[in-house]
Structures are given as C-alpha cells and as structure tokens.
Motif scaffolding. Structure first.
Motif, PDB file in Angstrom:
ATOM      1  N   GLY A  21      -7.078 -16.611  36.239  1.00 27.53           N
ATOM      2  CA  GLY A  21      -8.302 -16.485  37.027  1.00 27.53           C
ATOM      3  C   GLY A  21      -9.157 -15.310  36.593  1.00 27.53           C
ATOM      4  O   GLY A  21     -10.387 -15.412  36.510  1.00 27.53           O
ATOM      5  N   LEU A  22      -8.522 -14.200  36.301  1.00 26.40           N
ATOM      6  CA  LEU A  22      -9.240 -12.992  35.910  1.00 26.40           C
ATOM      7  C   LEU A  22      -9.919 -13.149  34.548  1.00 26.40           C
ATOM      8  O   LEU A  22     -11.070 -12.766  34.363  1.00 26.40           O
ATOM      9  CB  LEU A  22      -8.262 -11.815  35.884  1.00 26.40           C
ATOM     10  N   PHE A  23      -9.214 -13.740  33.587  1.00 28.73           N
ATOM     11  CA  PHE A  23      -9.732 -13.820  32.221  1.00 28.73           C
ATOM     12  C   PHE A  23     -10.567 -15.064  31.950  1.00 28.73           C
ATOM     13  O   PHE A  23     -11.334 -15.086  30.985  1.00 28.73           O
ATOM     14  CB  PHE A  23      -8.575 -13.701  31.225  1.00 28.73           C
ATOM     15  N   SER A  24     -10.466 -16.104  32.761  1.00 28.70           N
ATOM     16  CA  SER A  24     -11.248 -17.320  32.527  1.00 28.70           C
ATOM     17  C   SER A  24     -12.745 -17.077  32.712  1.00 28.70           C
ATOM     18  O   SER A  24     -13.564 -17.858  32.225  1.00 28.70           O
ATOM     19  CB  SER A  24     -10.768 -18.457  33.431  1.00 28.70           C
ATOM     20  N   GLU A  25     -13.092 -15.991  33.364  1.00 26.98           N
ATOM     21  CA  GLU A  25     -14.495 -15.604  33.513  1.00 26.98           C
ATOM     22  C   GLU A  25     -15.140 -15.338  32.142  1.00 26.98           C
ATOM     23  O   GLU A  25     -16.348 -15.440  31.979  1.00 26.98           O
ATOM     24  CB  GLU A  25     -14.559 -14.338  34.374  1.00 26.98           C
ATOM     25  N   PHE A  26     -14.322 -15.034  31.132  1.00 32.92           N
ATOM     26  CA  PHE A  26     -14.825 -14.651  29.807  1.00 32.92           C
ATOM     27  C   PHE A  26     -14.630 -15.734  28.756  1.00 32.92           C
ATOM     28  O   PHE A  26     -14.957 -15.528  27.597  1.00 32.92           O
ATOM     29  CB  PHE A  26     -14.141 -13.352  29.362  1.00 32.92           C
ATOM     30  N   GLY A  27     -14.089 -16.869  29.137  1.00 31.98           N
ATOM     31  CA  GLY A  27     -13.897 -17.977  28.206  1.00 31.98           C
ATOM     32  C   GLY A  27     -12.648 -18.775  28.552  1.00 31.98           C
ATOM     33  O   GLY A  27     -12.097 -18.651  29.641  1.00 31.98           O
ATOM     34  N   THR A  28     -12.200 -19.573  27.609  1.00 31.15           N
ATOM     35  CA  THR A  28     -11.042 -20.429  27.806  1.00 31.15           C
ATOM     36  C   THR A  28      -9.755 -19.651  27.557  1.00 31.15           C
ATOM     37  O   THR A  28      -9.555 -19.087  26.482  1.00 31.15           O
ATOM     38  CB  THR A  28     -11.096 -21.633  26.842  1.00 31.15           C
ATOM     39  N   VAL A  29      -8.899 -19.633  28.563  1.00 30.91           N
ATOM     40  CA  VAL A  29      -7.595 -18.983  28.450  1.00 30.91           C
ATOM     41  C   VAL A  29      -6.612 -20.048  27.963  1.00 30.91           C
ATOM     42  O   VAL A  29      -6.376 -21.031  28.646  1.00 30.91           O
ATOM     43  CB  VAL A  29      -7.132 -18.394  29.800  1.00 30.91           C
ATOM     44  N   THR A  30      -6.050 -19.837  26.766  1.00 27.06           N
ATOM     45  CA  THR A  30      -5.099 -20.822  26.234  1.00 27.06           C
ATOM     46  C   THR A  30      -3.680 -20.555  26.717  1.00 27.06           C
ATOM     47  O   THR A  30      -2.870 -21.476  26.771  1.00 27.06           O
ATOM     48  CB  THR A  30      -5.144 -20.870  24.694  1.00 27.06           C
ATOM     49  N   SER A  31      -3.375 -19.290  27.063  1.00 24.71           N
ATOM     50  CA  SER A  31      -2.076 -18.982  27.666  1.00 24.71           C
ATOM     51  C   SER A  31      -2.155 -17.631  28.383  1.00 24.71           C
ATOM     52  O   SER A  31      -2.968 -16.782  28.019  1.00 24.71           O
ATOM     53  CB  SER A  31      -0.950 -18.947  26.621  1.00 24.71           C
TER      54      SER A  31
END
Length: 101
Positions: A21-31
């Motif tokens: 949730g925190l990092f998806s703000e900056f793009g696609t989180v693959t893992s």
C-alpha cells in the motif's frame, strides 16, 4: 541502479500488505516482503520491496525515505546483494565429525 529496495526501521505492526500500500503510490510493486524472525515469528524491522522499473524505484525512495509510518521514520534505499555467510560448522559438534560421545 536497480529496482529492489531495502526498507528499514519498520514498526513491528508493518506487514507485506502495508508495504504494498505504501509503495504502490509510486508505481507497480512486483513484490514486498517483511523479514520475519524464524524463532519468534516477529518482524525483524526491515523488508524488501521490488518495483516494476528503476524510475519507479527512484520515485519510491524519494517519496518514502524518512517518512513516518506507525511512529517510525523509514530508511529506504537500493538493496545491496546479500553478502556470503561464513560457515562456522553449525551442527557438526564443534568440528568433531563422526566421533562417538
């Protein structure tokens, strides 16, 4: 630069979904993986997030490094390769192999 990030100083309440949730703000989180202690099952206070590409990883570092999450200031940077561990002969009874006791 690569797209795998080290995320440190995590509160024990942070889990994999929190990181996504925190990092998806900056793009696609693959893992996203919070590292857990094998014995206690509790967070070790750090984890890793892999973004889809380097531009997203850079944006994620810029946007989250130093950010307060659950009262803790995150440390976010490019993950370094794991250093090889030294073999201390674990399980071989102090170096005495195949001896009867």
């Amino acid at each position: 630069m690569n797209n795998k990030l080290y995320v440190g100083n995590l509160a024990y309440s942070v889990n994999n979904e929190t990181l996504i949730g925190l990092f998806s703000e900056f793009g696609t989180v693959t893992s996203a993986k919070v590292m857990m202690d094998r014995d206690t099952g509790r967070s070790k206070g750090f984890g890793f997030v892999e973004m889809d590409n380097e531009a997203q990883a850079k944006a994620a570092i810029d946007g989250t490094n130093g950010k307060s999450v659950d009262g803790r200031s995150l440390t976010v940077n490019i993950a370094r390769p794991m250093e090889p561990r030294q073999n201390f002969g674990g399980g071989d009874r102090g170096g005495y192999r195949n001896q009867r006791y």
